[in-house]
Design an enzyme around this catalytic site. Structure first.
Site, PDB file in Angstrom:
ATOM      1  N   ASP A  79       0.824  -1.223   0.000  1.00  0.00           N
ATOM      2  CA  ASP A  79       0.000   0.000   0.000  1.00  0.00           C
ATOM      3  C   ASP A  79       0.852   1.264   0.000  1.00  0.00           C
ATOM      4  OD1 ASP A  79      -2.454  -1.594   0.342  1.00  0.00           O
ATOM      5  OD2 ASP A  79      -1.729  -1.884   2.395  1.00  0.00           O
ATOM      6  N   LYS A  92       2.478   2.175  -5.097  1.00  0.00           N
ATOM      7  CA  LYS A  92       3.196   1.658  -6.268  1.00  0.00           C
ATOM      8  C   LYS A  92       2.445   1.932  -7.566  1.00  0.00           C
ATOM      9  CE  LYS A  92       3.339  -2.502  -4.489  1.00  0.00           C
ATOM     10  NZ  LYS A  92       2.852  -2.189  -3.125  1.00  0.00           N
ATOM     11  N   GLY A 136      -4.235  -4.078  -4.659  1.00  0.00           N
ATOM     12  CA  GLY A 136      -5.000  -2.968  -5.221  1.00  0.00           C
ATOM     13  C   GLY A 136      -4.119  -1.764  -5.462  1.00  0.00           C
ATOM     14  N   HIS A 137      -4.062  -1.310  -6.706  1.00  0.00           N
ATOM     15  CA  HIS A 137      -3.302  -0.116  -7.057  1.00  0.00           C
ATOM     16  C   HIS A 137      -4.261   0.935  -7.588  1.00  0.00           C
ATOM     17  CE1 HIS A 137       0.585  -2.676  -7.823  1.00  0.00           C
ATOM     18  NE2 HIS A 137       0.267  -2.568  -6.550  1.00  0.00           N
ATOM     19  N   GLN A 161       1.868  -6.100  -3.066  1.00  0.00           N
ATOM     20  CA  GLN A 161       2.172  -6.106  -1.639  1.00  0.00           C
ATOM     21  C   GLN A 161       3.497  -5.383  -1.366  1.00  0.00           C
ATOM     22  OE1 GLN A 161       1.280  -9.564  -2.910  1.00  0.00           O
ATOM     23  NE2 GLN A 161      -0.821  -9.000  -2.545  1.00  0.00           N
ATOM     24  N   THR A 211       2.290 -12.682   2.915  1.00  0.00           N
ATOM     25  CA  THR A 211       1.552 -13.239   1.795  1.00  0.00           C
ATOM     26  C   THR A 211       2.201 -14.560   1.408  1.00  0.00           C
ATOM     27  OG1 THR A 211       0.539 -12.673  -0.332  1.00  0.00           O
ATOM     28  CG2 THR A 211       2.866 -12.070  -0.031  1.00  0.00           C
ATOM     29  N   ARG A 231     -10.575  -2.103   3.974  1.00  0.00           N
ATOM     30  CA  ARG A 231     -10.149  -2.179   5.370  1.00  0.00           C
ATOM     31  C   ARG A 231      -9.278  -0.983   5.746  1.00  0.00           C
ATOM     32  NH1 ARG A 231      -7.569  -8.036   6.397  1.00  0.00           N
ATOM     33  NH2 ARG A 231      -6.480  -7.498   4.475  1.00  0.00           N
ATOM     34  N   ARG A 280      -6.245   0.938   7.285  1.00  0.00           N
ATOM     35  CA  ARG A 280      -4.836   0.587   7.486  1.00  0.00           C
ATOM     36  C   ARG A 280      -4.349   1.112   8.827  1.00  0.00           C
ATOM     37  NH1 ARG A 280      -4.038   2.987   1.699  1.00  0.00           N
ATOM     38  NH2 ARG A 280      -4.704   1.225   0.413  1.00  0.00           N
ATOM     39  N   THR A 292       3.747  14.002  -3.929  1.00  0.00           N
ATOM     40  CA  THR A 292       3.205  15.068  -3.080  1.00  0.00           C
ATOM     41  C   THR A 292       1.687  15.194  -3.215  1.00  0.00           C
ATOM     42  OG1 THR A 292       3.616  16.683  -4.843  1.00  0.00           O
ATOM     43  CG2 THR A 292       5.353  16.382  -3.182  1.00  0.00           C
TER      44      THR A 292
END
Length: 437
Positions: free
Chosen positions: A13, A16, A40-41, A224, A239, A303, A305, A414
Site C-alpha cells: 500500500d 506503487k 490494489g493499485h 504487496q 503473503t 479495510r 490501514r 506530493t
C-alpha cells in the site's frame, strides 16, 4: 532506458500504482510478477480514477503491452470483471494484454478453504482477504495446481479438477463443515471464462525474452511489499509469494542479468493492513490523523490501514534484500502540519538494541521503537513538482531517510494525482547491460 523492478519497501500500500503509472509512459512492457487479486493499485489522472487488482496500470497508455506473469495466481472471474470495468471507461484491452500459460488458477474451493481456515484460527488469524491466494499457491507447491494454459485443454482441465475435488471436498466437508463443490458446475463456469480469455493466454516468457533481445524496456511490477514476502517478511504474517525483487525473475522467466535496477516505494510514514507486528504503530490521535489525511483504506478490501511513524529499520532491510538502487517516497504531503516527526532508527527488546530487522517474531512484536525526533513543517507540500519548492524541514526529513536507508531518493509523491510528483532522477535512466558479444 533500463529495465526496472518496482517493489514495495514496507508492508504494501505504498503507492506503487501511481509510480508504475508515471514510469509506464516510457516503457514498452509492464509485467506483474506475483500476488493475486488481493492487491490494489489506485491511479488518478486527468481522465478518471482507476483501481487495478491484476492488470498492470500501464494499460492506460497506448503502445504499452501489459502482462500477467507466471508468478501470479489468477481468479478469472475477478480478471474479467476488471477488464470489463476498464473497457467501460474507454480503455482498450486487446493484443496489448497477455496472461502467462503458466500462471496458476484460483478455483472456488481455494476461496472456500481460505475463508474457512482463517475463521478456524481465531486469535491467530493472519489477516487474509479470503480470495483464495494462499491455497492456490499451496496447491502450486504441492504440484496439484491447475494453470491458465489448462483452460485451453478442456479434457485435461476436467481431469485435474475431478482429481482435486476428491481431496478438497473432503477437507471442506469433514474438516471445515462447509459446502462442497460439484465438478460439472465448476467445469462449466471455467469453460465460460476460458472462452472469454483464450486469446490472451500465451507463452509470456518467450514474449518477454524476445522483447528484451530487441532492447525493449520492461517494467516489473510487484504487489504487496517486501515485509509481506514469504521468506523475508514478518513470517507468518505474510503473503504466500515472493513479493521481494527476486520474485521478478521467477515470476516472469526473465533472468537476473536482464534487470538493470530496482526501485523501492516507501511512504513518508508507515502503514500495515491486517494482523502482524508493527513496531511504530500509533493508536492515538496522531495515528488517527495520519489515517484520515492519508485516506488509509484499502482499494481492494476497504479495510482501514494501521498507521505509524516512518520505520527506517524495515526500509533498510528492504534495501538489503532487494538490492534497491533508489527509493520513491510517497505521501509526503500527509505530514504537512505535523509540528514534530519521529523516525524509528532501531528497536529495543529485553535489553538488546536491534539496528537491523530481527527475524524473531517475538522481538518484533514486543519491542520498543527507538526514535529520532525531527522538526515538522507548516507549509503545504501538496502538488509540489520541484524539490526546491519543499520546505527546508521537509528536505532535512528526506535527507535523513536517504542517510538511514543508504539509498538515494529518485522520486517524491506530493499528492494522489499523476502530476503531483517530484522526479529528482528518472529511475529508468539506469545503466544498460553490455551488448552481447
Amino acid at each position: 532506458m533500463g529495465n526496472l523492478v518496482i517493489i514495495g519497501a514496507q508492508w504494501g500500500d505504498e503507492g506503487k500504482g501511481k509510480i508504475v503509472d508515471i514510469l509506464a509512459r516510457d516503457t514498452d512492457i509492464v509485467v506483474r510478477y506475483q500476488g493475486g487479486s488481493n492487491a490494489g493499485h489506485t491511479v488518478i489522472n486527468e481522465r478518471d480514477t482507476y483501481i487495478f487488482h491484476l492488470i498492470p496500470s500501464g494499460i492506460l497508455y497506448r503502445g504499452t503491452t501489459c502482462i500477467i506473469g507466471n508468478g501470479v495466481v489468477v481468479d478469472p472471474s475477478a480478471l474479467i470483471e476488471e477488464m470489463d470495468q476498464l473497457q467501460t471507461k474507454g480503455i482498450k484491452i486487446g493484443k496489448n494484454f497477455a496472461v502467462s500459460q503458466r500462471a496458476h488458477l484460483i478455483l472456488p474451493y481455494h476461496k472456500a478453504i481460505d475463508r474457512a481456515a482463517e475463521q478456524s484460527k481465531g486469535s491467530r488469524k493472519i489477516g487474509t482477504t479470503g480470495r483464495g491466494i494462499g491455497p492456490s499457491y499451496a496447491d502450486k507447491m504441492a504440484r496439484i495446481g491447475i494453470r491458465m494454459g489448462d483452460l485451453l485443454n478442456p479434457p485435461l482441465f476436467r481431469k485435474k479438477l475431478e482429481e482435486n475435488l476428491v481431496e478438497m471436498n473432503w477437507f471442506l466437508e469433514r474438516l471445515y463443515k462447509v459446502e462442497t463443490f460439484q465438478v460439472d458446475k465448476v467445469f462449466d463456469q471455467y469453460m465460460g471464462y476460458a472462452e472469454r480469455l483464450k486469446s490472451h493466454i500465451i507463452d509470456t516468457t518467450t514474449l518477454l525474452n524476445r522483447a528484451l533481445a530487441k532492447d525493449k524496456t520492461v517494467l516489473f511490477e510487484g504487489a504487496q511489499g517486501t515485509h509481506l514476502d514469504v521468506d523475508f517478511g514478518t513470517y507468518p504474517f505474510v503473503t504466500s509469494s515472493s513479493s521481494s525483487a527476486g520474485g521478478a525473475c521467477t515470476g516472469t522467466g526473465v533472468g537476473p542479468t536482464m534487470i538493470d535496477a530496482v526501485m523501492g516505494i516507501a511512504k513518508a510514514y508507515t502503514t500495515r493492513v491486517g494482523s502482524g507486528p508493527f513496531p511504530t504503530e500509533l493508536t492515538d490521535e496522531v495515528g488517527q490523523g495520519l489515517q484520515a489525511r492519508g485516506r488509509e483504506f484499502g482499494s481492494t478490501t476497504g479495510r482501514a490501514r494501521r498507521c505509524g511513524w516512518y520505520d527506517a529499520v524495515i526500509v533498510r532491510h528492504a534495501v538489503q534484500v532487494n538490492g534497491l538502487s533508489s527509493l520513491a517516497v510517497t505521501k509526503l504531503d500527509v505530514l504537512d502540519g505535523c509540528k514534530e516527526l519521529k523516525l524509528c532508527i532501531g528497536y529495543k527488546h529485553k535489553g538488546v538494541l536491534y539496528k537491523e530487522m530481527p527475524a524473531d517474531l517475538e522481538a518484533l512484536t514486543d519491542c520498543q521503537p527507538v526514535y529520532q525526533r525531527m522538526k515538522g513543517w507548516s507549509a503545504s507540500t501538496t502538488g509540489a513538482t520541484k524539490y526546491a519548492q519543499l520546505p527546508v524541514e521537509a528536505k532535512r526529513y528526506l535527507d535523513r531517510i536517504e542517510e538511514l536507508s543508504a539509498c538515494r531518493i529518485d522520486m517524491i509523491s506530493t499528492g494522489s494525482k499523476r502530476h503531483e510528483t517530484i522526479i529528482v532522477r528518472n529511475p529508468l535512466k539506469c545503466s544498460r547491460r553490455r551488448p552481447r558479444s
